[in-house]
Design a protein around this motif. Structure first.
Motif, PDB file in Angstrom:
ATOM      1  N   GLU A   1      14.151  61.269 -26.813  1.00 55.54           N
ATOM      2  CA  GLU A   1      14.591  59.895 -26.548  1.00 55.54           C
ATOM      3  C   GLU A   1      14.391  59.497 -25.094  1.00 55.54           C
ATOM      4  OE1 GLU A   1      18.707  59.615 -27.559  1.00 55.54           O
ATOM      5  OE2 GLU A   1      18.342  60.217 -29.639  1.00 55.54           O
ATOM      6  N   PHE A   2      14.290  60.478 -24.226  1.00 55.52           N
ATOM      7  CA  PHE A   2      14.231  60.184 -22.799  1.00 55.52           C
ATOM      8  C   PHE A   2      12.803  60.060 -22.278  1.00 55.52           C
ATOM      9  CE2 PHE A   2      18.336  61.903 -23.702  1.00 55.52           C
ATOM     10  CZ  PHE A   2      19.185  61.067 -22.974  1.00 55.52           C
ATOM     11  N   CYS A   3      11.944  61.020 -22.687  1.00 51.58           N
ATOM     12  CA  CYS A   3      10.588  61.003 -22.102  1.00 51.58           C
ATOM     13  C   CYS A   3       9.497  60.862 -23.165  1.00 51.58           C
ATOM     14  CB  CYS A   3      10.370  62.267 -21.270  1.00 51.58           C
ATOM     15  SG  CYS A   3      10.066  63.725 -22.263  1.00 51.58           S
ATOM     16  N   PHE A   4       9.892  60.732 -24.423  1.00 59.40           N
ATOM     17  CA  PHE A   4       8.941  60.595 -25.542  1.00 59.40           C
ATOM     18  C   PHE A   4       8.072  61.837 -25.757  1.00 59.40           C
ATOM     19  CE2 PHE A   4       9.801  56.217 -24.079  1.00 59.40           C
ATOM     20  CZ  PHE A   4      10.434  55.748 -25.211  1.00 59.40           C
ATOM     21  N   GLY A   5       8.456  62.952 -25.153  1.00 57.67           N
ATOM     22  CA  GLY A   5       7.740  64.214 -25.391  1.00 57.67           C
ATOM     23  C   GLY A   5       8.017  64.714 -26.803  1.00 57.67           C
ATOM     24  N   PRO A   6       7.139  65.568 -27.347  1.00 60.95           N
ATOM     25  CA  PRO A   6       7.369  66.111 -28.689  1.00 60.95           C
ATOM     26  C   PRO A   6       8.463  67.185 -28.689  1.00 60.95           C
ATOM     27  CG  PRO A   6       5.357  67.024 -27.759  1.00 60.95           C
ATOM     28  CD  PRO A   6       5.880  66.036 -26.750  1.00 60.95           C
ATOM     29  N   LEU A   7       9.209  67.250 -29.775  1.00 64.24           N
ATOM     30  CA  LEU A   7      10.263  68.252 -29.881  1.00 64.24           C
ATOM     31  C   LEU A   7       9.732  69.505 -30.563  1.00 64.24           C
ATOM     32  CD1 LEU A   7      13.261  65.987 -30.976  1.00 64.24           C
ATOM     33  CD2 LEU A   7      12.486  66.571 -28.659  1.00 64.24           C
ATOM     34  N   GLU A   8      10.306  70.637 -30.144  1.00 68.66           N
ATOM     35  CA  GLU A   8       9.877  71.915 -30.697  1.00 68.66           C
ATOM     36  C   GLU A   8      11.103  72.739 -31.078  1.00 68.66           C
ATOM     37  OE1 GLU A   8       6.406  75.052 -29.579  1.00 68.66           O
ATOM     38  OE2 GLU A   8       7.836  74.596 -28.002  1.00 68.66           O
TER      39      GLU A   8
END
Ligand SMILES: *Cc1c(COP(=O)(O)O)cnc(C)c1O
Ligand SMILES: [Zn+2]
Length: 411
Positions: A25-32
């Motif tokens: 939600e903060f940096c739009f990076g993918p979650l793992e």
């Protein structure tokens, strides 16, 4: 029993609970997915894994499910074997093929990711599963949804090979053919995923789905006698498989299942859709999206979701990337069939052709161990080769006609 701690952003490291979410939600990076490796270390060993049934769930502790597996119970553990005749042809000493064109139930490596995704979708309580697919994922979601009693929505580009379309429809899901390329299908599906409460295996439950790919490399390492090869060549579409092969290698090394990890990982793409390989060759980490034009439709993703990480994987491992023209893809499909008796789909042609080029250019030394990942089955992409093979000899049902024909053959 679950060994999953939660989800974590690959970019900023922020942690999230186990939910059907996929971006930070903060940096739009993918979650793992993050595991409790200390706990895993206490419960699994090479010995107890070896004694388990020969399917991908033998690595269950390293997969992101909480309860018992409910899908793909016979998926995985495909053959790995030394390819003597092909090795001789390529002039290399130790060549192995990991043959996922045989994986149960739909003859591609996608059965691995779908086994995990559907088990997880059921755990989350979804009654409908969906996907945006270049073909093989569609087949696997359709088949495993049917076998799991889940409703299926399958989104594909409308120009797919007929065997891949039929190979989805037969299981009775809702198949939606979109007039557009994969990237357009995927964009539409992201919008649909926001509006409908469905488990899109490669969108909102992508962090869990993607973990299933690790089982391919776990098997390679186990089947080589708990040893890592020096080189692995991997076909890339969205770039997920190659990054998970690297993750799986690191996990087995840190668990002490392999003694050394000097494996170089290489990306293979079709020249008509090679955003990952282009970035590797330009020594750039920026993926420039392309409009795919290639017979390798299963790999035709012009804007790969994990492209950036795929490039990083090849760099970190000391590997590289190579691409193949349609003509080279067809020649490689025929080469694999004619030397090893394996009929692979276009993606396999891409991988073998890229391997050949990497060996010829000296990037891969001829005296080191090499594993080629064959990920799909040729019966699904017959139109790609139909015009490039011989016709049958046609005769009358009598000896004279046969001997007439034989004269022409031995001539
Ligand atoms: C999907 C697919 C791949 C690669 O998938 P990624 O999106 O890069 O994980 C490779 N081969 C075949 C046959 C596929 O269907
Ligand atoms: Zn983040």
């Amino acid at each position: 029993m679950s060994y999953v701690k939660g989800l974590k952003c690959r970019e900023c490291g922020r942690e999230y609970p186990k939910n059907p979410i996929y971006v930070c939600e903060f940096c739009f990076g993918p979650l793992e997915v993050v595991y409790d490796y200390d706990a895993i270390k206490k419960v699994i060993s090479k010995e107890n894994i070896s004694s388990r049934p020969k399917n991908l769930w033998r690595y269950r502790e390293l997969l992101p499910i909480d309860g018992e597996p409910s899908s793909g119970l016979n998926s995985g553990f495909s053959p790995l074997f030394k390819a003597e005749r092909l090795g001789k042809e390529l002039g290399v000493k130790e060549l192995y093929i990991k043959d996922d064109s045989t994986v149960h139930p739909t003859l591609s490596f996608k059965d691995r990711v779908v086994a995990v995704a559907l088990t997880k979708a059921k755990e989350f309580g979804f009654d409908t599963v969906a996907c945006a697919s270049t073909g093989n994922l569609a087949n696997s979601v359709a088949a495993q949804a049917a076998a799991s009693g889940l409703k299926g929505f399958i989104f594909i580009p409308s120009n797919l090979e007929s065997s891949k379309v039929i190979g989805s429809l037969i299981y009775g899901p809702n198949v939606i053919a979109v007039d557009g390329n994969y990237d357009e299908v995927n964009r539409l599906c992201s919008e649909i995923a926001n509006r409908y409460n469905w488990a899109f295996v490669n969108i909102n439950i992508r962090p869990f789905y993607a973990e299933g790919s690790k089982t391919q490399v776990y098997e390679i390492l186990e089947q080589l006698g708990w040893k890592a090869p020096k080189h692995i060549i991997v076909p890339c579409a969205g770039g997920s498989l190659i990054t998970k092969i690297w993750k799986g290698l690191k996990e087995f090394y840190s668990l002490g299942f392999i003694d050394e990890m000097k494996t170089r990982v290489y990306a293979a793409q079709a020249e008509g859709c090679s955003p990952i390989v282009t970035a590797i060759k330009e020594n750039s980490e920026i993926i420039k999206p392309v409009k795919p034009v290639t017979i390798a439709k299963s790999l035709a993703i012009g804007n790969p979701a994990d492209g950036y990480y795929a490039v990083k994987t090849t760099k970190e491992s000391g590997g590289y990337g190579e691409s193949s023209t349609d003509e080279e893809i067809i020649q490689a499909i025929k080469l694999l069939a004619g030397t090893e008796g394996i009929f692979t789909e276009t993606a396999g042609g891409v991988t073998l052709s890229a391997t050949k080029k990497l060996i010829e250019s000296g990037r891969i030394p001829k005296d080191e161990s090499i594993v080629i990942c064959i990920t799909g089955n040729g019966l699904k992409t017959q139109e790609a080769v139909a015009e490039h093979i011989n016709r049958p000899y046609r005769i009358k049902p009598n000896m004279g006609s046969f001997e007439e024909c034989l004269k022409k053959i031995s001539r």
